[in-house]
Design a protein around this motif. Structure first.
Motif, short mmCIF file in Angstrom:
data_model
loop_
_atom_site.label_atom_id
_atom_site.label_comp_id
_atom_site.label_asym_id
_atom_site.label_seq_id
_atom_site.Cartn_x
_atom_site.Cartn_y
_atom_site.Cartn_z
N PHE A 172 0.83 -1.21 0.00
CA PHE A 172 0.00 0.00 0.00
C PHE A 172 0.87 1.26 0.00
O PHE A 172 0.54 2.25 -0.66
CB PHE A 172 -0.94 0.00 1.21
N THR A 175 2.31 1.65 -3.50
CA THR A 175 1.25 2.17 -4.38
C THR A 175 1.03 3.65 -4.15
O THR A 175 0.90 4.43 -5.10
CB THR A 175 -0.05 1.41 -4.13
N GLY A 176 1.00 4.07 -2.88
CA GLY A 176 0.80 5.47 -2.57
C GLY A 176 1.91 6.36 -3.10
O GLY A 176 1.66 7.48 -3.58
N THR A 180 1.21 9.14 -6.01
CA THR A 180 1.52 10.54 -5.77
C THR A 180 2.42 11.10 -6.86
O THR A 180 2.24 12.24 -7.31
CB THR A 180 2.19 10.71 -4.40
N TRP A 210 3.62 9.60 1.51
CA TRP A 210 2.79 8.48 1.96
C TRP A 210 1.48 8.98 2.59
O TRP A 210 0.43 8.36 2.41
CB TRP A 210 3.56 7.64 2.98
N GLY A 213 -0.58 9.83 -0.61
CA GLY A 213 -0.87 8.80 -1.60
C GLY A 213 -1.43 7.50 -1.07
O GLY A 213 -2.21 6.84 -1.77
N THR A 214 -1.07 7.09 0.16
CA THR A 214 -1.51 5.79 0.65
C THR A 214 -3.02 5.73 0.86
O THR A 214 -3.68 4.81 0.35
CB THR A 214 -0.76 5.42 1.94
N GLY A 217 -4.59 5.79 -2.54
CA GLY A 217 -4.44 4.51 -3.23
C GLY A 217 -5.47 3.49 -2.79
O GLY A 217 -5.98 2.71 -3.60
#
Length: 294
Positions: A172, A175-176, A180, A210, A213-214, A217
């Motif tokens: 995760f 991905t974040g 981003t 993070w 974006g997390t 995501g």
């Protein structure tokens, strides 16, 4: 931990910004809706003719007896559809940004003008076709990096206990980070920051990245949700890019219509991290000041 909260704060501010600017929000929905329709059509076609494709691709199994033939091809059809769905989730943001480059470029510029003390937004001198080429090329390079991480994490998933607890969490965060990068590239590319320097810049403030974006995501795992959050995500990523570059931002910005006069207000200057650059971003041909990529 403070940067985590600041990153999430930029995400919320971006959603609030588009909520206050309805025309910009509706404008920013179009690329996501177009991409969603294209992806949905492709998945429906795969669901209808996926079994025929698997049958065509496995002629060696034509003489297998029942039930092995049905089980084998049914399994391959399910795997094919699952891979297509995973690919759709991984590429949805990149494709939406590519389709909506002019839309999101305009939205990001409006955010910059709205929050800038002087009401001026950085502008790219490149023609549209060149911007699209750079955006597509960089998105492909980022996707390759993300897939490498995906393969490594998939392999680590077979490690007992760790693979079922630690690995998903790391996934995760990875991905974040890349999500981003894709979103912030709209504002950073307009400032002439190359992909290599963008990645180094984001690595210098990982907690901030993070935090933004997390959670996004996790929400973007559902493409329909991604469509409605995308305009605000681009707006929030523009605010995040300004903080990464140490650009001054008006306090309380976003409370008025940027098409009108820019209201005067106190100026705040976010303190850059220890490795963050100064207020000026490097040009396309400038050497990367953020250190070599990792």
């Amino acid at each position: 931990m403070r940067d985590l909260g600041a990153g999430f704060g930029h995400l919320l501010k971006g959603q609030r910004w588009v909520a206050r600017h309805g025309k910009s929000y509706g404008f920013g929905l179009l690329p996501g809706l177009i991409t969603l329709v294209l992806y949905a059509a492709a998945l429906v076609a795969l669901a209808l003719w996926g079994a025929d494709f698997v049958g065509w691709a496995t002629p060696f199994a034509d003489d297998w007896s029942s039930p092995w033939l049905g089980l084998f091809r049914g399994f391959l059809t399910a795997v094919l559809f699952a891979l297509a769905l995973l690919l759709a989730v991984l590429t949805f943001t990149a494709v939406t940004l590519l389709v909506g480059q002019p839309f999101y470029e305009s939205l990001s510029e409006r955010v910059d003008r709205d929050v800038s003390p002087d009401g001026i937004a950085p502008e790219s001198d490149l023609p549209l076709w060149r911007e699209l080429w750079i955006s597509g090329r960089d998105s492909l390079r980022v996707l390759v990096r993300a897939l490498v991480w995906g393969v490594l994490l998939f392999a680590c998933g077979f490690i007992p206990v760790v693979g079922q607890t630690v690995v998903p969490v790391i996934g995760f965060f990875v991905t974040g980070f890349f999500l981003t990068e894709e979103l912030a590239s709209v504002a950073l590319q307009r400032r002439g920051v190359e992909l290599r320097d963008r990645l180094a810049l984001l690595r210098s403030r990982k907690m901030l990245v993070w935090g933004f974006g997390t959670p996004l995501g996790l929400a973007f795992l559902v493409p329909v949700v991604a469509v409605f959050l995308m305009p605000g995500a681009v707006a929030g990523a523009t605010l995040l890019a300004r903080e990464l570059l140490g650009e001054e931002t008006r306090e309380g910005a976003g409370d008025h219509d940027p098409a009108g006069d820019v209201a005067a207000g106190p100026v705040i200057s976010p303190a850059p991290g220890p490795s963050a650059p100064g207020p000026s971003a490097p040009g396309p041909s400038a050497p990367g000041p953020y250190g070599p990529p990792r």
